[in-house]
Every structure is written in structure tokens, then in C-alpha cells.
Scaffold this motif. Structure first.
Motif, PDB file in Angstrom:
ATOM      1  N   GLY C 217      90.842  30.534  24.508  1.00 21.16           N
ATOM      2  CA  GLY C 217      89.543  31.124  24.172  1.00 21.16           C
ATOM      3  C   GLY C 217      89.023  30.760  22.799  1.00 21.16           C
ATOM      4  O   GLY C 217      87.872  31.057  22.476  1.00 21.16           O
ATOM      5  N   ILE C 285      87.065  24.678  24.040  1.00 20.70           N
ATOM      6  CA  ILE C 285      87.751  25.974  23.955  1.00 20.70           C
ATOM      7  C   ILE C 285      89.228  25.782  24.284  1.00 20.70           C
ATOM      8  O   ILE C 285      89.571  25.046  25.214  1.00 20.70           O
ATOM      9  CB  ILE C 285      87.084  26.968  24.938  1.00 20.70           C
ATOM     10  CG1 ILE C 285      85.611  27.175  24.561  1.00 20.70           C
ATOM     11  CG2 ILE C 285      87.836  28.292  24.987  1.00 20.70           C
ATOM     12  CD1 ILE C 285      84.809  27.981  25.571  1.00 20.70           C
ATOM     13  N   HIS C 352      86.389  34.194  17.412  1.00 21.34           N
ATOM     14  CA  HIS C 352      86.596  34.547  18.820  1.00 21.34           C
ATOM     15  C   HIS C 352      86.677  36.059  18.999  1.00 21.34           C
ATOM     16  O   HIS C 352      86.038  36.629  19.875  1.00 21.34           O
ATOM     17  CB  HIS C 352      87.892  33.885  19.296  1.00 21.34           C
ATOM     18  CG  HIS C 352      88.285  34.215  20.701  1.00 21.34           C
ATOM     19  ND1 HIS C 352      87.430  34.079  21.764  1.00 21.34           N
ATOM     20  CD2 HIS C 352      89.457  34.673  21.222  1.00 21.34           C
ATOM     21  CE1 HIS C 352      88.053  34.438  22.891  1.00 21.34           C
ATOM     22  NE2 HIS C 352      89.277  34.805  22.582  1.00 21.34           N
ATOM     23  N   ASN C 356      84.538  38.377  21.377  1.00 23.89           N
ATOM     24  CA  ASN C 356      85.285  38.677  22.593  1.00 23.89           C
ATOM     25  C   ASN C 356      86.537  39.488  22.283  1.00 23.89           C
ATOM     26  O   ASN C 356      87.654  39.017  22.472  1.00 23.89           O
ATOM     27  CB  ASN C 356      85.677  37.354  23.280  1.00 23.89           C
ATOM     28  CG  ASN C 356      84.474  36.484  23.572  1.00 23.89           C
ATOM     29  OD1 ASN C 356      83.751  36.727  24.525  1.00 23.89           O
ATOM     30  ND2 ASN C 356      84.230  35.498  22.718  1.00 23.89           N
ATOM     31  N   ALA C 359      89.312  39.695  25.040  1.00 26.96           N
ATOM     32  CA  ALA C 359      89.811  38.497  25.718  1.00 26.96           C
ATOM     33  C   ALA C 359      91.336  38.482  25.690  1.00 26.96           C
ATOM     34  O   ALA C 359      91.954  38.960  24.740  1.00 26.96           O
ATOM     35  CB  ALA C 359      89.250  37.242  25.044  1.00 26.96           C
TER      36      ALA C 359
ATOM     37  N   THR D 110      88.422  27.730  30.775  1.00 36.41           N
ATOM     38  CA  THR D 110      88.332  28.246  29.407  1.00 36.41           C
ATOM     39  C   THR D 110      87.158  29.204  29.234  1.00 36.41           C
ATOM     40  O   THR D 110      87.267  30.190  28.513  1.00 36.41           O
ATOM     41  CB  THR D 110      88.255  27.088  28.381  1.00 36.41           C
ATOM     42  OG1 THR D 110      87.245  26.164  28.772  1.00 36.41           O
ATOM     43  CG2 THR D 110      89.595  26.371  28.287  1.00 36.41           C
ATOM     44  N   LYS D 114      87.739  32.980  28.022  1.00 36.13           N
ATOM     45  CA  LYS D 114      87.057  33.432  26.806  1.00 36.13           C
ATOM     46  C   LYS D 114      86.078  34.558  27.091  1.00 36.13           C
ATOM     47  O   LYS D 114      86.111  35.596  26.440  1.00 36.13           O
ATOM     48  CB  LYS D 114      86.300  32.275  26.160  1.00 36.13           C
ATOM     49  CG  LYS D 114      85.657  32.639  24.814  1.00 36.13           C
ATOM     50  CD  LYS D 114      84.957  31.456  24.160  1.00 36.13           C
ATOM     51  CE  LYS D 114      84.472  31.827  22.757  1.00 36.13           C
ATOM     52  NZ  LYS D 114      85.514  31.868  21.747  1.00 36.13           N
TER      53      LYS D 114
END
Lengths: 368, 368, 368, 368
Positions: C217, C285, C352, C356, C359, D110, D114
Motif C-alpha cells: 500500500g 504501490i 499512506h 488509509n 489498510a 495494490t 491500499k
């Protein structure tokens, strides 16, 4: 450093001129899986829209927003959200009056000096029309903040006439054409504004925006202070000349004892404050108290009374604005101010959790 | 998005805590071949330095700046300029009082909530000591702006007591301990401040900063407006609660006719304005008139009078600040405000010429 | 846009010239409450330090790092971390040779053309000495990534001579003077490099850096791709001329079938890949597989063999570099490459989780 | 830090998914008074457009660009330029195959890990369709660079088959379907690619882009190096796995003597180089020589041969891509690479003149 972008992680880029084919914005960095359709945005645009009352410009546009990217099956996907509004009221008219003339209080002269070219139709890029996209983006920001955060704004001063804070009623704000929380003031303002319009004059205003339910910890030393970025956000609205947080300029006249927000413990281990002179921000970081900010909007520069000016050729002229205009642009600035507050908070929420993912979302003590 | 950096092309990053071994900053993006030695910076630091008068904190430090990089044979090289000041007055003392307590009006609580840790000695990162590096960086910014731009500041209000603008004398500013342009006000303030100190209280203030000789065209729509970034710059100074440009909040009470800055042509094809309600900025872009901004500083939070507070363990306590402190932090904010104005202008000068290298440096018409 | 800063949330600004009083950096945006003292950083600097082997420059400096801010009682506080290294080996020497001459392959000419001034002593800002601060900052970045992420680098090619990948042994990397994972290659390189030095020549190299345990991610479309920012990070190291991810340039010669990394499910609901041609990154990613990157370093430009050049006055001259120099700067680039990888990953980890926060930290399916 | 923005002063933000209603971009920071209409942009889009030859995907779209803001009467105004392309070929089809499956080599997995959501139709945001906006923005960047800068690209390797550099003819590039500068190679590639398509396989490629006439001085130490930002720009193109400048990876195999670009003086006081191993960049700053970069594109991941994969529910599946696809995505990457080079150079041109307005535009010595 983009001139037309705002925010760091939750980032908005706007584009468009008053009389071009459309205006729009790109909202980048939005978290995924938030429900989002046009219906979440449109009400805020309707609230800002000119043509709703007798006191804002008569331009008639539906300001219908479209989402062109960044959502899938009604949810955000984490990719950039493009918002788009057609300009439908680019009425053909004679711009001879302003094509070559620099109206006092407008950006005409400064755009000319900076760029050597300008789209004079309706003010081009400097038109208040751009603020529609701030409002649209602000609606997305509200989704990021979630239902726990309440964002509201009100007009607290029209010309020199202030609301009575003892009479403050948030419900009243939605009932009159001024976003005024005090019904008595609203009644006075109606007369005042009709008089200003009749005489071809205009009035300034002061707007207050408040965010409740904001978690503590948003903001950062030294140049990423929440109040510093909020000041920039509000000052970037057209015609704004002053910004204050909490007690603001009045703080200068208080003694240290008066200005101190004393603290006690609440029943659930939360800090309670006896007052909120700080406006919810200490050291550039939110305390968990309501964030309170105010900004001053100058009187509309477009007035019927002729003013001395110059033109592009260096000739001295007189300028008089005919046609539609708001006698007080400050009224429409209320939803715009709310939107800017939402944008700043959403951006800082993301920045805060990037660095401090385990910070508490209430001012709870002891922390651990 | 760096929290401790300011500016886009002319960019300053500061670091350091009140009681660490040193404080410093890095000035990046400075044009090359500007004469620069410590002697160009030190006078501005001396002006800001505590311990000069009876009215600022008694901390005694020489604040001797060293240039550690970015110059060669007395000239800037275009590479980052590192400025460095040793902390020499980290006197050993007992921090038991504030180690675990959150003083009202201080960043103690918000740092704790955000980070879960804080250097409580002298306020750590939130100390006004950080502003020394702003002043140092501002001295470099002045070099970028050149001798044609004059940057000055003054205290225009102490507590509720304002200067008489009719008595304004810039020379007076350097003659008293308050950066006050009105000798009569300075005399009153002396008494007022001694009384506040004696009673363990504190006072707020309002500072005005003015830049003359600024070329037109600095700033940019929509989020890179000169006034928006100036608002952020000034609001980022410790204890500031309000910022205004030109007429500021008073503009709300003016009519459109009163607020209009009328224009005529000067003898050399330059635009002349009959007034400067706009504070030198229209549409976010400088007009060539003096840039005028004001900011309000709250009364010092460190006072002798005990105030209700809480500690890190969620216990209710009383806090009373002993030891050295300024009865009015606003006084020292004058050179800091000047520095922030210099930083914003230098950054915008570079940004402007990147996009508009052929723009005129005066408000000359017709442009070509 | 700061020229000397790197990263967005975890952000490093470096400063200093080879022969100034010191070099340093500011690490901003670091999460709080990470244990950090000089002892966490020094080993990485020692590993990069010149003067350790016969194959790197004979400059003798302890490169002793000091933390000047941003930590308290051995823990990061969330405020900017200033790192500082004194330059102790600014030996007085005669710079007549290079003062006015532009050495081929060096930044002498381009700094002169860009800035019109340069600190020629030891290469000034363009000296490889700057990379010490990258390594120091990288040590902080490793703390942010935590013990679950393993970052390693190795020299995989010296001149045209490559390691045998079948013989790869990470333990071997620490046993020879080349960071070489293949003992047989290390033996060959020793001879090769001694010969190059004897003849006054120099050699290029290729370095591979690998990060294991990186969560999926990290990275973002479209211009915040993990591989795009890694490419910039590695290309920004002095003398680097090429960067590749996973299969890199060799991917151009594979068929789609050969290049496909097939997927199966692991026992704990995790995706397993049959190969890693992608180098751990798809669509910009991270996949959860090891991140693999390589970069090519050109042969040292400072050589004894005279080369045709010009001087500041437009005269044609011959240049020959005397004195200490690395016959292969690529060797020291190994710890620098590791550091840049750490910086990119730490920054992206924060970015990230800002967007997120929920995640998964492993490539687990189904996600919920 | 915007994920979908590129550049610092000349800044592009793109948005849109493959099967949404439209794609677009905002170009901010463009200098004013450059002639710009759709006719300046469309030819570059036509050149990139799929459906032109047998070797690129059969998607048929006119890719008709519209300028929605930022120009007035055919000239740029300095305000943001919004570019817009309707998606007309969102053919209704069955996505059952890829809706829940993660194709090897694609961003499917991905994005899912993510964001936990993805627009699977046509690859959504990760579609190569996004590169149309890079090409459009690149056309604007070319205007900024002016006629003095020539930007060209060519395919120099298809699969493992390279062009003969001795046979290089730029005119040939426009004559075949591969942007191939060597007619003999073009003939071989035709067969090779038809075979790959017939067998349901795919091929990788290497592209070279060259900018001539670039002034010296563009770029900046240490993290704003021209080559570092060019590396990021090229690596950010879909499917790119490697980037090199000048001699690139081959530099590792050269000796210092071989790699040195010797200098002599030209007749007009300009530096002339005997070779260009450096690819026009030294110390991160342009020398005035041609900028030369290459990038490797992996073989198209969408192939007919079934590959092992997994789905969203953690089930093991086989994936086989049916329908239209390019057997070599590298071909279309040629105009995209040129555009990214243009964007990097335009941004650096503005950044350079912000700091160094008086720098020479040719490598002239002595400078003053």
C-alpha cells in the motif's frame, strides 16, 4: 507552491473564470470508501448561490455540480475527485466600460500589472464565482471530518451593526437571508441593506465560523499551526481584510488573568475549560474546544457612485459599476468561510494521524 | 508540507528548543552573490533580544549568530544558508512546577495531547525563543528585497491604549523601549507596564508592520495571495490572535464609497492612489502602494496570579508562573513581525519573477 | 520546492559545504516517542565514512554526529531533529589548481554558470560529504520503519565485473571492503581496484538496495508513485546515472509471460508471488514483496590522467586531480543508497496512513 | 505532496479514470501571454492516440481536447489552464473477468490493498489513458520552453532488439509506426510485433528522449537535481522499470578517462564538449549540452496466455486477458516521455530564473 492549490494532504486545486465555459476543482488525497454523490455537495452550493435573495447578485445559475472522477458506485476511491460546474449565465454584454478600466478595489489593475493580460469579463479569475468550488470541495472535506464534527457559520456584523450575542440562535441562521443568528439584527439589516442598494452604495460585514467536535492535536509547530493555516484560508477569500481566532483583536485589551482559559477535569477524564478565549487553539494545536474564527469582508467595490480611476492607457477616468451586484458580498461569504474551515481541518486531520496515529481523539487525561 | 518550514522558493526551516544546546535555521533558495556576513544579521537579533529593557524577560543571552554554510568570501552562493545560535542561558532550575502541569494559555496541554511527550524546559519548541531564527532569516530576506524596500514595524496599541496616529514619528520608534511611534503613548505605556508587572499581571498589544517600495505584482490567485500568506506568517508568531491588512476589521464598517482607493496618474506614468484602505494589496496581488498589516498579541500567559489548571495525571491543580517573564510579549513581536513580512515578500518576489520576468517593477501605465 | 529538502511528511533538509565549519540536516515530521540518541545514528555514519579502507578517500574525519534538537530524555518529541557534524579535516591546502578551473565530470562548471560563484574548496556543496547527512537522516527513518523492515544494500558490479547472484551471501557484505555479497567477486575487485588506483584511473559500480518487510500500500498514483520517488531519491546521489526497479532495463527483453509475477495464496490468507520481476511495486504501490532497486555510479571524475578542460576566463587548460580521492565512489554509495531507500519508505509510510489508516499491513486477502 | 500533481512552479494536476465521463488536468503557474489554443495541443494527442496503427490498442477515441480556462483571446493569462477530454469509448462490456481478479503485473491488487476499493473498468485510474493528459500538459510546457528548445523521442529497443545508432535518422521516426529512428530496425520490429500479437504475447521496449537547446543552469542541488526529477518523471509513466541519463548503466563499465567529457572553447566564448557521457547534466544542473535520457518499459501485462493469480476473496484463479490490448505499450510511451521531459524542463526553467534571473542562457565564458 501551486498558486491555485490549497492544502497538503487533502488538497484542492481550483480553476476557471467567471465567463469561461466552466469552473471546476480537483480534490486530491481524499480517503477512500466515503459515500459521495452530487447530492452530498449540491445543498452547500445552493446555499451559496447568488440569486436566492434580494440581497445577492441577480446572476441566475443553477450551479449544478458534476463529479467527473474519483468515485465508484457512490464511494470515493482514493483517487482525485474532479468537480465541474458549467457556466450557464455568460450573458452577452458590453464590456466596453471595464475592458480597459481599472475599477477601484478590484483586481483589474494588479492582474494587468502582473500578467500584462486579463480576462476582464465578469472579473475573470478574480470573480467571487471561484468560491463556488471552495464550497463544493468543502462538502467533501465535511465527509472526511465525519458526523462528529459540526461546522457552522453566521454573519455577526453588517456594516457597523453587530448581533446581540445574548440573542444568538443557530436555528435562526437558516431562517433569514443574512445567515444572521439574531432575529432582531436580521430585521434591522434588511432595512439597512435595502437602503444601501437603493443609494448605489455597499456594506461590509464580519462572519464567524465555528467547528465543534474537533479532536485535540490538529495543527503543528511552527509554520503548520492550525490558526496560521486557517488565517491564510480565510484571508484568501475575496474581499477579506482581517482574520481573528477566539478573542482575536480584543485579546490585546485583556489582562493575562482575564484571558486565561482555566481548566478543570470533566467526569470522563476529559479536560474542561472555563472559557474559550483561545478559540480552541493553543500553540497552533487544537485543544478539543470549539474552533472559533472571524473574518472581515470589505464593502463591495462595485458601486453606482462614480469613483476616480485610470485606464490601461494611463488615462484618468471615472468608473461607475452598472448592472447586477451584491450590496454586501459578505453574506455569501458565510458558506465559503465554513468550507475553508472544513478544508483546513480535513487536511490537518490527515496530517495529524500520519505523524501521531495513536493520539487520543478527545482531550482525555491521563493520556495513557 | 514540512511543519517547521516557511516559504516556497525562499524557504526557511527552523529547529531548536528553548533549553537545548542551540537553535538554528536553514535558509534555502537564496539568490547568489548577495553580500552576507554575521554583521548583516546580528543587529536585528540584538533588537529582538530579551534583557535589553526592563519590560522584557530577564534572560541574558548574547544570541550570537553564526553562518555555517551557504556563503563564500562574504557572499551568498545560492546553496542553503545555515544559521546557528548557541543557547548559553540554560540555567539549571527546578521544573517541578511545570513538568507535569498544563499552564493556561500555553502549548503544554496541546503538545501533550498531540505527541504524548514534551520538552517542558522553558516551553521547549513552543518557546518564543524560536522567533530569534525568524528574525535572523528575515535579515537575509531583506538582502533579497534590496535597499529599495523599506520594512518597519511599530507597537500601535498596548492593552487598550492606542497611539495617536496624528503623532506618528518613525524616528521615535527607535528611541523608546516599546517600538512606539508616539512619544506621549510611550510615556503612558511605561507606567502601565510597570503597574502590570508589579501586580503580576500582563498586557496584550497590537503591532503594525509596513513595507514601502514593494513592486506591484507580488502575490497570486487564488491560494497564493500575498495577503493570505502574510496572514499565515503573522498568525504563526507565538501568541498572535488576529491579523488584518490595510483597513482590516474597520473595513466592515465603511461604505463602498469610503473604502474605494481612487486612482490618478502620477507624473511618470505611475498610478497614484488617493488612499490606501487596501493596505497595498488588491486581489491578493501588490499594487505598489505600501503593504500595511497589523496583528494582535494576547497578554502573556505566564502570570503571577494563580489560575485553575490540570496536570498530566488528570488532577486539578493551581498554576502560578514564577521567575522571569515579559509582562507584554507583544513588544518583542515587533522585530519578529518585520521579519515575517520580509520573508513573505522575498518569497513572493522570487515566485513572481519566475512566472513574470518582464513585469514592471513600478505601477507604470501603459505597461508597454 | 526547497532545493535541499527531501520528502513530504518525513522531510529532510540538508546544508553544508565540504570545507565549511560543519554540515548538518533537519529531520522534520518524525513521529514522537521513538528512542533516539547519537548511538543510533553513529554506526551508519561510521559505515559510510571515508578513511576506513584502502579504497576510499583518505580524508580522516570522525564524523561525530550530535543531536541538537527534537529529542528529550532519549526520545523523539515530534519536533524537528537537528543533526550536526563538525568538519574537522579542512586541511589548509592550495586550491590554485581548481579555483578557476572546471574539472570534467564535476559540478564546477554548472555551479559557475548557474550561480556565478562557487565555493571551490573540496567541491563545496557538491561534495560527496553531503551524503553523510543522508545517512544520518536515514538512521532516523529506520526508526520510523521499525524492526519489521530490513534494509540492506550491496555492490553488485564493479567496473564491468558483476557478482555471481548464485553466490549471494548477505553476511559476506559486512566482511569485505566493498559491501560485496560474493566473496569471489570481492577478491577480484581488490586487484582490479588496486590496479585502477595505481594507474590513476577510476571505476564505476552498480549498487543494489533491498527492503524486506515493507507493508503493501505504500506509494500513490500518479506522481507520488513509490518507484518514481525512489528513482528521484537514488538519482539525487552524487555520480548516479541510472536507476532501475526489479527487473529494470532487463524487463524490456522479457516477454509478457516471462515477466508476469504469478500469485498464489499463502497459508495465512496472504498473497504469495512466484517471482519478483516487479521489484515489489505495482502501479506505483508496494505489494508486500521485497522492494528491489539498483543504481549505477559513474567512475570517479577525479583522476590523475590529464584531461582537456577550460577555466573561468574562457581559457583552455588541462586538469589533473592530485591528492586523495576514491578510485570508486560507488563503494561508499552503498550506505547512502540504503539511507535514501529508508527515507522514501518512511515518508510513504506516513503518507499512506494519513489517507488509509485502516489498510492492512500485510498482503492479506480477503481484506475484510 | 499532492499525489496527482507534478512540478513545483509549472505544476500539473491530472484526474480521471479510464471509463469515467472524462479525463482532465489543470496546468498551474504557466507564464502569461503565450499563444495557446487547442490546435497547439491536439497534434501531440493525436500522436499518442491509440487506434492509429496495428500495433496499439484498438480503442477508438478522438481524444479531442478542450481548454476550459486560463486563456483569453488565444493567449495564456497566467491563471490555471484546465484541459478536458471526454471519454467517448466507454463501451459497455462484461467486467466479470477482472472485477474480482488481480491480474499479474497490474495495479489491481495494490489498489485493493491500499484503498479497499477500485474502479476496475479499464484499469480505472491506473489506465494508460491518464498519460493523455501528460501529453496535453507537455504541449503547454513546450510553449514555455519556446522554439529554441527541441524535444524529441524515439524507440531504441523493442524486446531485445536494438536500433543501430550509426543509422539514426530523426526524420525516420515520423515515418514508421514505432517512432523508430532506424528503418532497418523498424522493418524487423514489424515482424516481431506481429508474431508477438499472434501468439498472445507482448514485448518490452526502451525509449530515448532528447532535449536540445536547453540553457545551462537548470536544476539545483541537492534534491532538486534536474536528473533526479527527470528520473521521477519518467519512472512515473505506467510500466516503466528503469531510467538512465547520458551513459546511464553503461557508465559503470567505463574508466574515469573514458567517461570524462573534455571541454574546449567554441568561437563565441562558449564551452564545447568532446562527448556527452553526462547526458547534459553535471551536479544535477544542465550544462547546455543536449539532455539525454532513456527509460525501459516492461512488456504489456495483459496477455492471452493464462497466468496464475488470486481474486478478492482469496481464491486462486487463472487470468487471461481477452479483448483489445497493445502488444507493446512502450510504443505509445514515446510521446509521453517527451511530454514528461518538457514538463520537467519548463518547471526548472521557472525555478532557475526565480533564483538566478541574470544567469546566461548559453554556456558562455567568462560569464561576465
Amino acid at each position: 507552491m501551486s498558486h491555485n492549490s490549497f492544502g497538503h494532504l487533502f488538497r484542492v486545486t481550483t480553476w476557471g473564470e467567471s465567463h469561461g465555459p466552466a469552473i471546476g476543482c480537483v480534490v486530491d488525497g481524499c480517503p477512500p470508501r466515503l459515500p459521495l454523490t452530487e447530492a452530498d455537495i449540491q445543498p452547500f452550493l445552493d446555499r451559496r448561490r447568488p440569486g436566492q435573495s434580494r440581497f445577492v447578485t441577480q446572476r441566475q445559475e443553477p450551479d449544478q455540480v458534476r463529479i467527473l472522477s474519483g468515485t465508484f458506485e457512490g464511494m470515493t476511491t482514493g483517487t482525485p475527485i474532479a468537480l465541474h460546474i458549467e457556466n450557464t449565465d455568460q450573458r452577452s454584454r458590453d464590456y466596453g466600460e471595464i475592458k480597459d478600466r481599472f475599477r477601484p478595489g478590484h483586481a483589474d489593475l494588479t492582474y494587468e500589472l502582473k500578467y500584462g493580460i486579463r480576462d476582464y469579463r465578469g472579473g475573470g479569475r478574480s470573480s467571487a464565482r471561484e468560491t463556488a468550488m471552495r464550497v463544493a470541495a468543502g462538502a467533501v472535506a465535511r465527509k472526511v471530518l465525519g458526523a462528529g464534527v459540526t461546522l457552522r457559520g453566521a454573519l455577526v456584523q453588517l456594516g457597523a451593526d453587530r448581533v446581540d450575542r445574548a440573542a444568538w440562535d443557530w436555528a435562526e441562521v437558516e431562517r433569514n437571508e443574512f445567515f444572521c443568528p439574531d432575529p432582531a439584527a436580521a430585521a434591522r439589516w434588511e432595512e439597512r441593506l435595502l437602503a444601501a442598494r437603493k443609494s448605489g452604495s455597499s456594506l461590509g460585514a464580519v462572519i464567524e465560523v465555528v467547528a465543534e467536535g474537533v479532536p485535540p492535536g490538529l495543527g503543528a509547530p511552527i509554520y503548520g499551526k492550525l490558526d496560521a493555516e486557517l488565517a491564510a484560508a480565510l484571508m484568501s477569500i475575496n474581499a477579506v481584510k482581517g482574520v481573528e481566532i477566539g478573542e482575536g483583536f480584543a485579546a490585546a485589551s485583556l489582562s493575562g488573568e482575564e484571558n486565561a482559559d482555566e481548566m478543570r477535569m470533566g467526569p470522563q477524564g476529559e479536560v474542561r475549560f472555563g472559557s474559550n478565549h483561545a478559540g480552541g487553539i493553543l500553540g497552533g494545536i487544537s485543544t478539543g474546544q470549539p474552533i472559533v474564527a472571524r473574518f472581515a469582508v470589505k464593502p463591495t467595490s462595485s458601486i453606482l457612485t462614480p469613483r476616480a480611476a485610470v485606464d490601461r492607457f494611463g488615462q484618468e477616468v471615472e468608473v461607475q459599476t452598472k448592472g447586477r451586484h451584491d450590496p454586501c458580498v459578505g453574506i455569501r461569504a458565510v458558506p465559503v468561510g465554513e468550507a475553508m474551515l472544513a478544508l483546513v481541518l480535513a487536511d490537518h486531520l490527515l496530517r495529524h494521524r500520519a505523524q501521531n496515529p495513536d493520539a487520543p481523539d478527545r482531550a482525555r487525561l491521563p493520556r495513557n
